[in-house]
Design a protein around this motif. Structure first.
Motif, PDB file in Angstrom:
ATOM      1  N   ALA A  82     -38.886 -12.568  37.572  1.00 23.72           N
ATOM      2  CA  ALA A  82     -39.659 -11.466  38.152  1.00 23.72           C
ATOM      3  C   ALA A  82     -38.780 -10.552  38.995  1.00 23.72           C
ATOM      4  CB  ALA A  82     -40.799 -12.019  38.985  1.00 23.72           C
ATOM      5  N   ASN A  83     -37.722 -11.132  39.565  1.00 22.46           N
ATOM      6  CA  ASN A  83     -36.838 -10.360  40.440  1.00 22.46           C
ATOM      7  C   ASN A  83     -35.439 -10.177  39.885  1.00 22.46           C
ATOM      8  OD1 ASN A  83     -38.542  -9.861  42.878  1.00 22.46           O
ATOM      9  ND2 ASN A  83     -38.695 -12.100  42.804  1.00 22.46           N
ATOM     10  N   ASN A  84     -35.256 -10.510  38.593  1.00 24.15           N
ATOM     11  CA  ASN A  84     -33.952 -10.323  37.933  1.00 24.15           C
ATOM     12  C   ASN A  84     -32.814 -10.925  38.752  1.00 24.15           C
ATOM     13  OD1 ASN A  84     -35.097  -9.000  35.754  1.00 24.15           O
ATOM     14  ND2 ASN A  84     -34.794  -6.968  36.642  1.00 24.15           N
ATOM     15  N   THR A  85     -33.030 -12.128  39.219  1.00 24.33           N
ATOM     16  CA  THR A  85     -32.056 -12.792  40.088  1.00 24.33           C
ATOM     17  C   THR A  85     -31.667 -14.140  39.496  1.00 24.33           C
ATOM     18  OG1 THR A  85     -32.966 -11.711  42.047  1.00 24.33           O
ATOM     19  CG2 THR A  85     -31.628 -13.662  42.412  1.00 24.33           C
ATOM     20  N   VAL A  86     -30.384 -14.445  39.601  1.00 26.66           N
ATOM     21  CA  VAL A  86     -29.883 -15.741  39.161  1.00 26.66           C
ATOM     22  C   VAL A  86     -29.209 -16.420  40.351  1.00 26.66           C
ATOM     23  CG1 VAL A  86     -27.668 -14.789  38.354  1.00 26.66           C
ATOM     24  CG2 VAL A  86     -28.522 -16.944  37.400  1.00 26.66           C
ATOM     25  N   TYR A  87     -29.336 -17.737  40.403  1.00 25.77           N
ATOM     26  CA  TYR A  87     -28.792 -18.526  41.497  1.00 25.77           C
ATOM     27  C   TYR A  87     -27.832 -19.585  40.959  1.00 25.77           C
ATOM     28  CZ  TYR A  87     -32.949 -16.608  43.739  1.00 25.77           C
ATOM     29  OH  TYR A  87     -33.913 -15.774  44.215  1.00 25.77           O
ATOM     30  N   ALA A 109     -29.885  -8.328  39.872  1.00 27.37           N
ATOM     31  CA  ALA A 109     -29.662  -7.196  38.967  1.00 27.37           C
ATOM     32  C   ALA A 109     -30.694  -6.127  39.283  1.00 27.37           C
ATOM     33  CB  ALA A 109     -29.784  -7.641  37.523  1.00 27.37           C
ATOM     34  N   SER A 110     -30.240  -4.893  39.340  1.00 29.88           N
ATOM     35  CA  SER A 110     -31.153  -3.789  39.641  1.00 29.88           C
ATOM     36  C   SER A 110     -30.847  -2.613  38.717  1.00 29.88           C
ATOM     37  CB  SER A 110     -31.020  -3.370  41.097  1.00 29.88           C
ATOM     38  OG  SER A 110     -29.710  -2.892  41.366  1.00 29.88           O
ATOM     39  N   GLY A 111     -31.824  -1.705  38.624  1.00 27.18           N
ATOM     40  CA  GLY A 111     -31.657  -0.527  37.777  1.00 27.18           C
ATOM     41  C   GLY A 111     -32.721  -0.476  36.701  1.00 27.18           C
TER      42      GLY A 111
END
Length: 121
Positions: free
Chosen positions: A74-79, A24-26
């Motif tokens: 920290a990086n707004n990432t899901v796996y 996710a970015s923004g």
């Protein structure tokens, strides 16, 4: 502008593994829930797994013991680690995020565009 982009779909044989990721970015203040859903043509989108900010998880019964969801706050990432894949796991997989854009602001749900996962028999 918030964007969710999925990576990692593809073609795999029955019993194989795939790892999906979604970033996710923004201008995001905080992401509460991140999740994975899937959809096959003609069917409703169904929940696969979701994870809270604190790490609590929920899984669909059909994937328990085979799929694992995790996130990097920290990086707004899901796996989504998918093992022992079956042909019935074939679908377009979408990630979503329930997030806020400002402190104390309302929660919005955003979706990625999806990534195809095909499991051959």
């Amino acid at each position: 502008q918030v964007q969710l982009v999925e990576y990692g779909g593809g073609l795999v044989q029955t019993g194989g593994s795939l790892r999906l990721s979604c970033a996710a970015s923004g201008s995001i203040f905080s992401i509460n829930i991140m999740g994975w859903y899937r959809q096959v043509p003609g069917d409703q989108r169904e929940l696969v797994a979701r994870i809270s900010l604190g790490g609590s998880t929920n899984y669909a019964d059909s994937v328990k013991g085979r799929f694992t969801i995790s996130r990097d706050n920290a990086n707004n990432t899901v796996y989504l680690e998918m093992n022992s894949l079956k042909p019935e796991d074939t679908a377009v997989y979408y990630c979503n995020a329930d997030l806020t854009l400002t402190s104390g602001g309302p929660t919005f749900r955003y979706w990625g565009r999806g990534t195809q996962v095909t499991v051959s028999s």
